[in-house]
Write a protein that holds these residues in place. Sequence first.
Motif, PDB file in Angstrom:
ATOM      1  N   PRO A   1       0.663  -1.747  -0.209  1.00 34.91           N
ATOM      2  CA  PRO A   1       0.301  -0.112  -0.030  1.00 34.91           C
ATOM      3  C   PRO A   1       1.312   1.749   0.224  1.00 34.91           C
ATOM      4  CG  PRO A   1      -0.471  -1.733   1.775  1.00 34.91           C
ATOM      5  CD  PRO A   1       0.761  -2.057   1.012  1.00 34.91           C
ATOM      6  N   THR A   2       0.727   2.346  -0.473  1.00 34.34           N
ATOM      7  CA  THR A   2       1.383   3.504  -0.693  1.00 34.34           C
ATOM      8  C   THR A   2       2.280   3.925   0.555  1.00 34.34           C
ATOM      9  OG1 THR A   2       0.392   3.968  -3.734  1.00 34.34           O
ATOM     10  CG2 THR A   2       1.318   5.464  -2.089  1.00 34.34           C
ATOM     11  N   PRO A   3       0.442   4.480   1.440  1.00 37.00           N
ATOM     12  CA  PRO A   3       0.875   4.429   2.776  1.00 37.00           C
ATOM     13  C   PRO A   3       1.861   4.275   3.504  1.00 37.00           C
ATOM     14  CG  PRO A   3      -1.466   4.276   2.786  1.00 37.00           C
ATOM     15  CD  PRO A   3      -1.075   3.927   1.256  1.00 37.00           C
ATOM     16  N   ASN A   4       2.380   2.232   3.299  1.00 38.39           N
ATOM     17  CA  ASN A   4       3.856   2.168   3.755  1.00 38.39           C
ATOM     18  C   ASN A   4       4.882   2.285   2.975  1.00 38.39           C
ATOM     19  OD1 ASN A   4       1.309   0.948   5.206  1.00 38.39           O
ATOM     20  ND2 ASN A   4       1.678  -1.233   4.417  1.00 38.39           N
ATOM     21  N   TRP A   5       4.768   2.919   2.192  1.00 37.92           N
ATOM     22  CA  TRP A   5       6.191   2.539   0.871  1.00 37.92           C
ATOM     23  C   TRP A   5       7.412   4.066   2.206  1.00 37.92           C
ATOM     24  CZ3 TRP A   5       5.188   4.326  -5.012  1.00 37.92           C
ATOM     25  CH2 TRP A   5       4.080   3.021  -5.205  1.00 37.92           C
ATOM     26  N   GLU A   6       6.874   5.022   2.577  1.00 37.51           N
ATOM     27  CA  GLU A   6       7.689   5.581   3.535  1.00 37.51           C
ATOM     28  C   GLU A   6       9.118   4.614   4.455  1.00 37.51           C
ATOM     29  OE1 GLU A   6       8.264   9.638   6.464  1.00 37.51           O
ATOM     30  OE2 GLU A   6       6.777   8.903   5.036  1.00 37.51           O
ATOM     31  N   ARG A   7       8.265   3.702   4.988  1.00 43.57           N
ATOM     32  CA  ARG A   7       8.171   3.091   6.036  1.00 43.57           C
ATOM     33  C   ARG A   7       9.455   1.493   5.261  1.00 43.57           C
ATOM     34  NH1 ARG A   7       2.937   2.072   9.868  1.00 43.57           N
ATOM     35  NH2 ARG A   7       2.669   4.517  10.659  1.00 43.57           N
ATOM     36  N   VAL A   8       8.733   0.957   4.396  1.00 40.12           N
ATOM     37  CA  VAL A   8       9.543   0.230   3.651  1.00 40.12           C
ATOM     38  C   VAL A   8      10.727   0.416   3.185  1.00 40.12           C
ATOM     39  CG1 VAL A   8       9.558  -1.106   1.756  1.00 40.12           C
ATOM     40  CG2 VAL A   8       7.249  -1.383   2.564  1.00 40.12           C
ATOM     41  N   ASN A   9      11.261   1.931   3.078  1.00 37.61           N
ATOM     42  CA  ASN A   9      12.445   2.544   2.121  1.00 37.61           C
ATOM     43  C   ASN A   9      13.208   2.570   3.618  1.00 37.61           C
ATOM     44  OD1 ASN A   9      11.398   3.384  -0.109  1.00 37.61           O
ATOM     45  ND2 ASN A   9      10.627   5.437   0.419  1.00 37.61           N
ATOM     46  N   GLN A  10      12.756   2.289   4.510  1.00 37.14           N
ATOM     47  CA  GLN A  10      13.977   2.224   5.413  1.00 37.14           C
ATOM     48  C   GLN A  10      14.422   1.145   6.269  1.00 37.14           C
ATOM     49  OE1 GLN A  10      12.001   4.112   9.089  1.00 37.14           O
ATOM     50  NE2 GLN A  10      11.238   5.557   8.084  1.00 37.14           N
ATOM     51  N   ILE A  11      14.018   0.583   5.051  1.00 38.18           N
ATOM     52  CA  ILE A  11      14.505  -1.406   5.708  1.00 38.18           C
ATOM     53  C   ILE A  11      16.093  -1.365   4.581  1.00 38.18           C
ATOM     54  CG2 ILE A  11      14.742  -4.152   4.871  1.00 38.18           C
ATOM     55  CD1 ILE A  11      11.418  -3.273   4.605  1.00 38.18           C
ATOM     56  N   ASP A  12      17.101  -1.762   5.721  1.00 35.51           N
ATOM     57  CA  ASP A  12      18.283  -1.282   5.835  1.00 35.51           C
ATOM     58  C   ASP A  12      18.478  -2.132   3.958  1.00 35.51           C
ATOM     59  OD1 ASP A  12      19.066  -0.762   7.672  1.00 35.51           O
ATOM     60  OD2 ASP A  12      19.533  -2.523   8.508  1.00 35.51           O
ATOM     61  N   VAL A  13      18.583  -3.164   3.079  1.00 36.47           N
ATOM     62  CA  VAL A  13      18.645  -3.774   2.168  1.00 36.47           C
ATOM     63  C   VAL A  13      17.331  -4.505   1.311  1.00 36.47           C
ATOM     64  CG1 VAL A  13      19.879  -5.015   0.362  1.00 36.47           C
ATOM     65  CG2 VAL A  13      21.002  -3.509   2.682  1.00 36.47           C
ATOM     66  N   ILE A  14      16.672  -4.236   0.171  1.00 37.41           N
ATOM     67  CA  ILE A  14      15.723  -4.955  -0.146  1.00 37.41           C
ATOM     68  C   ILE A  14      16.261  -5.931  -1.974  1.00 37.41           C
ATOM     69  CG2 ILE A  14      13.465  -4.950  -1.271  1.00 37.41           C
ATOM     70  CD1 ILE A  14      13.429  -3.237   0.528  1.00 37.41           C
ATOM     71  N   TRP A  15      16.163  -6.876  -1.782  1.00 37.99           N
ATOM     72  CA  TRP A  15      15.973  -7.413  -3.961  1.00 37.99           C
ATOM     73  C   TRP A  15      14.901  -7.491  -3.710  1.00 37.99           C
ATOM     74  CZ3 TRP A  15      19.878 -11.900  -2.660  1.00 37.99           C
ATOM     75  CH2 TRP A  15      20.979 -11.852  -1.813  1.00 37.99           C
ATOM     76  N   HIS A  16      14.451  -6.334  -5.196  1.00 41.09           N
ATOM     77  CA  HIS A  16      13.246  -7.112  -5.689  1.00 41.09           C
ATOM     78  C   HIS A  16      13.654  -6.960  -7.514  1.00 41.09           C
ATOM     79  CE1 HIS A  16      13.747  -2.686  -6.837  1.00 41.09           C
ATOM     80  NE2 HIS A  16      14.364  -2.543  -6.160  1.00 41.09           N
ATOM     81  N   ASP A  17      12.778  -7.184  -8.231  1.00 35.70           N
ATOM     82  CA  ASP A  17      12.636  -7.049  -9.033  1.00 35.70           C
ATOM     83  C   ASP A  17      11.427  -6.247  -9.538  1.00 35.70           C
ATOM     84  OD1 ASP A  17      12.752  -8.151 -11.693  1.00 35.70           O
ATOM     85  OD2 ASP A  17      11.626 -10.561 -11.678  1.00 35.70           O
ATOM     86  N   ARG A  18      11.904  -5.501  -9.727  1.00 35.99           N
ATOM     87  CA  ARG A  18      11.138  -4.029 -10.288  1.00 35.99           C
ATOM     88  C   ARG A  18       9.938  -3.812  -9.442  1.00 35.99           C
ATOM     89  NH1 ARG A  18      10.173  -6.014 -16.829  1.00 35.99           N
ATOM     90  NH2 ARG A  18      10.315  -7.945 -15.396  1.00 35.99           N
ATOM     91  N   GLY A  19      10.704  -3.039  -8.135  1.00 32.12           N
ATOM     92  CA  GLY A  19       9.885  -3.048  -6.887  1.00 32.12           C
ATOM     93  C   GLY A  19       9.185  -4.706  -6.984  1.00 32.12           C
ATOM     94  N   ARG A  20       8.911  -5.863  -7.253  1.00 32.66           N
ATOM     95  CA  ARG A  20       8.599  -6.622  -6.235  1.00 32.66           C
ATOM     96  C   ARG A  20       9.696  -7.044  -5.917  1.00 32.66           C
ATOM     97  NH1 ARG A  20       4.888 -10.963  -7.280  1.00 32.66           N
ATOM     98  NH2 ARG A  20       4.908 -13.271  -6.307  1.00 32.66           N
ATOM     99  N   ILE A  21       9.399  -7.192  -4.324  1.00 30.04           N
ATOM    100  CA  ILE A  21      10.320  -7.357  -3.122  1.00 30.04           C
ATOM    101  C   ILE A  21      10.664  -9.101  -3.065  1.00 30.04           C
ATOM    102  CG2 ILE A  21      11.282  -6.783  -0.909  1.00 30.04           C
ATOM    103  CD1 ILE A  21       9.065  -4.887  -0.826  1.00 30.04           C
ATOM    104  N   GLU A  22      11.592  -9.418  -2.732  1.00 26.63           N
ATOM    105  CA  GLU A  22      11.789 -10.926  -3.024  1.00 26.63           C
ATOM    106  C   GLU A  22      12.840 -11.263  -1.552  1.00 26.63           C
ATOM    107  OE1 GLU A  22      10.473 -13.259  -4.711  1.00 26.63           O
ATOM    108  OE2 GLU A  22       9.895 -12.156  -6.530  1.00 26.63           O
ATOM    109  N   TYR A  23      13.689 -10.268  -1.320  1.00 25.79           N
ATOM    110  CA  TYR A  23      14.913 -10.383   0.557  1.00 25.79           C
ATOM    111  C   TYR A  23      14.143  -8.970   1.092  1.00 25.79           C
ATOM    112  CZ  TYR A  23      16.929 -14.951  -2.062  1.00 25.79           C
ATOM    113  OH  TYR A  23      16.964 -16.453  -2.292  1.00 25.79           O
ATOM    114  N   SER A  24      14.362  -9.339   1.661  1.00 27.99           N
ATOM    115  CA  SER A  24      14.286  -7.820   2.869  1.00 27.99           C
ATOM    116  C   SER A  24      14.900  -8.063   4.288  1.00 27.99           C
ATOM    117  CB  SER A  24      12.971  -7.602   3.632  1.00 27.99           C
ATOM    118  OG  SER A  24      12.949  -7.035   4.307  1.00 27.99           O
ATOM    119  N   PHE A  25      16.396  -7.373   3.975  1.00 25.91           N
ATOM    120  CA  PHE A  25      17.234  -7.650   5.334  1.00 25.91           C
ATOM    121  C   PHE A  25      17.848  -5.879   5.978  1.00 25.91           C
ATOM    122  CE2 PHE A  25      18.833  -9.085   0.942  1.00 25.91           C
ATOM    123  CZ  PHE A  25      19.005 -10.553   2.024  1.00 25.91           C
TER     124      PHE A  25
END
Length: 832
Positions: A703-727
Motif C-alpha cells: 500500500p502506498t502509505p507504507n512506502w515510506e516505512r519500507v524505504n527505511q529497510i536496510d537492504v531489499i532485493w527486488h524485481d522491478r518493485g516486487r520484493i523478494e528478499y528483505s534484510f
Amino acid sequence: MVKKKGRIEHINYATVAKPHTPMYLMHKYWARKPHNVVSEYIKRYSKEGDIVLDPFCGSGPTPIEAIKLGRKGIGIDLNPLATSITRMTAMPVDVNQIKKTFEDIKANCKDKIDELYKTRCKKCGNAAITLATIWDREKSEPLEIRYYCGNCKKRGAKRPDDGDSKLLKKIEEMEVPHWYPTQRLSYNGEDFKEGTHISDVDSVDKLFTKRNLISLSILFNQIEKVKDQKTQDLFRFAFTSMSHLASRMCPVAKPGGKGHWSKFSATSFWSQHRYYLPIISMESNVWMLYRSAVEAKQGVLNGKTDSNSQIRYYKEAKKFDDLNDGANIFIKEHNALGLTEVIPKNSVDYVFTDPPYGGAIQYFELSTLWASWLKEDMEFRDEITVNKQQNKDFEYYHKMLRKSFKEVYQVLKPGRYMTVTFHSTDIKVWNSIIKAVVMVGFELEKIIYQPPARPSAKGLLQPYGSAVGDYYIRFRKPEEDNHISEREIDLKTYELEVVDSAQQIIGERGEPTIYQHILNGIMADLKGGRNVPVGARNVEDVLKEHIGQEFELIPVKNEKGRVIGKKWWLKGYDISHFTQPTLSDRVERTVVSILDKNPKVSFDDILQSVFIKFPNALTPETDKIKSILAEYADKTPDGRWRLKYLVKVRESEHSKMIFCLAVLGRMAKYDVWIGSNEQKASYNKQRLSKLVSIKSPVWRFVPTPNWERVNQIDVIWHDRGRIEYSFEIENTTTITGAIVRNSNIPHNKLKRLIVIPKEREGMLSRKLEEPMIKENILKNNWSFIFYDDLKRFFEQNKRKEKISVEDFNKIFRMPEKELIPKQNSLGEYMRK
C-alpha cells in the motif's frame, strides 16, 4: 535551589535509589525512603539556609538530609520512637566514649547473660555457648540448638540434650531480676489490629522466651546505670534496635534451595508488619544481638562514625525561633494537626513528607514493643490511621489527613513546593491523599514513579498486587489562596479512563507489560485525583473485568518452561500493529548508545539516563539494565562499565554488511534498494547510494502509505518493485523495529532476514521465546544470517559474475538452542 534560566529545574523523572549508608541502618523503621532520593529533592526545591519540614518525619531522612545539605531541618512526628530514632541518627557523639561505655556494660553483664546460654559441644564435649535455639511454639519445646565451641573454633548444631533441658527448666523457674515492660497489646481490652491474636500472648513481655526476657532485663538495667544521659540514650537506642530480634516473632531463616533451615544462622528478622508468632521460631542469644547492635556493620559504632563524618554541624533547637539563632535542626514529638502551634505561618521553604497510607502500617501499634522498653507512652488517640480497634474509620482518616495538610499549607511560604510520597495501590487511599492536599489549596503539578533500589522479580511478575516502588507527587502553594470545591466524575467515566490509560500504556510500550508498569502510568494519569468518585474501585479490579475483551494475560516462563508470572497485552494485537520498536528494544539501544558515547560510565549514571528518557510507565527494572550491560559491556577495575571491543567493531561493520548484500544482490540479478538513511554512508571509499538500482522504486503489492516505512529497510532485493528478499542489519538484539518495518510488506513468499553478530546468539535466543515476537516470527517465517557467514560467502563469491540464490540461502541460520538441531528456517526452529 537549583534553577535554570531563573526558574526551578524541576525533577521530572525518577532518581536512582542507592542503598542506605550505615547511619540509616542502625535501627529498623518502616517505609524509610532512599536517603539520596530525598536529598535530591531537597537540593532541587530549596537552597542553603532554607527551612525544610517533614510533618510525618518517621525515622528522619528529611531533616537529616536537609542539615547535611546546609539547610535547616524540622522533623515533626507524634510517635516518640520516630523522633528518638531521628535524634539518635543525627546527633554527634564521641565514638571513643561509645567504645569505653560498651566495655563497661560488657564487664558488668555479659558473664551473667552467658550463664543462661551454656551448652556443650556435640563433637568434643567441652563447654560451648548457645547462639540460637529453634523452638516449636505449639509443643513449647526446643528442636535444635546452634552453638559456638571455643575449643573446636567453629559453630555447630545439635538436638537439645539432658543438660540443655535441665538448664531451660531451671530458667523457667527463675524470677526476672530487674524491671521489664508488661504493657498490654490492646486498647481497653480490644486486641491490637496487628496483635498476636493468641489469647495467652497479649502483652509485650510474653513476646519473649523466659531466658531472653531475663537477659534483656539484666542488660537494660545495666544501660540505665550509664551516667551521661546522651550516652545512655544511645545505648538504649542500640537496645531497642535489636529487641525485636530477641523476641519469639523471628522465623528460622531459610536461605533458599529446598527450603531447609539455614544450618548455622543465629539471627533472624521481624518478618511481618504485625506481632506474628511463627510456629517454628528462633530464639537468639541476647548478648550476641546487643554486641552486633553496637559493633557490627549495622551497629551504632559504624553508624555514628558515618553520621559524624556526614553531618558537619549539628545544633538542636528547642523551639522554632532557635533556627534563626544558630540552631539547624528542630525535632519535636508533636501532632501534625497542630503545626501552627510550633511553627509560624509562611515560614517554611520546602516540605518533603511521607504521610500514613490509611491503615497499611500501624506505626503506633508496631512501635509499642520498643516504646514499652523506653517507658514511653503512645498517644494512640491522636494517631492518623484506619483502625477498627481504635474506632477510626476511613472517614476519620481522611478528615484528619486533610486537617494536617491544612496546617502544612499554612506554614509553607506562598509559591513554594511540597513533595508527598505515596506507596499504595488502593485507589481510595490515593484519592484521599490527593484530595486532602488539593482541597486545602495546593496545586498538583507532577507525579513521578520512583523504582525501589532492589525490586522483587517474583513480585513484579504478578498480574495484580501491591505497589513496587513509590510515587512522588509535587504540589505547589500558590501565591494567592486557591481553595477548590470538590468535583467528581461518575464511576463509569472513571473506569473508562482507567481502561483507556492501560491501553495507551501497553501501546506506548509495544510489548506485554507487567501490572506494576501499567499501575505506574495510571497513577500518574490520575493526577486529577480529586475528581475520582467516591466508591471508585481499585485499578486492578477494574482491569480484571476487561480480560478477554480489551486485554489478555500472556504467561511468562523461566528457562525450564515453567510459568512464573503473567503480563498484560492488548487482545488481538501483535507487535506489527505498532509504529516503533518495543520498549525493551528502545531501552537496549539507549544503553548501548550511552556506552558508545562514554569511554567509562557508572551503573548509576546509566540508570539515571534511562530513568530520564523513560519515566513512569516506561521506567524499566534495574535488572533489565544489568542484563543489557552483561551482554554489551565489560566492568572496569574501578567498577564502571565500558563497551566491549567487539561491539565497537560490529558497529563499524554495519556499512560493510550493507555493501556485501548490495553487491551480492546485483550478482543474483536482482534490483537493489538500500535504506534511505543508510544511503548516506560509505564503504571502501564508495557511497552506498551508488549501489541502488532504482532511485524511486514503485513497491508492488505494498500500500502506498507504507512506502515510506519500507524505504527505511536496510537492504531489499527486488524485481522491478516486487520484493523478494528483505534484510535488516542489527548489531544488537533490538529486532522488533525490523519486524515492524517489514510488517508493511504483505507478501508471504518474501524471504525476511536479520543479519546479526554470532555473539548475540544467546541473548537473541532468549528474546525469541517472548510470545509476541515468537508469534510474528512463525507467521512471517523469518531467518537469520550471522555477520561472519555473510562475509565468508561474499569473499568466496565476489569475483564471480553471478551467484546462485540456492547457495546463498544455505547460509541462513537461527540462534542456537540447546538440544535442538540446526534448522535453516527460523520458523522451523520456533516450532520445535
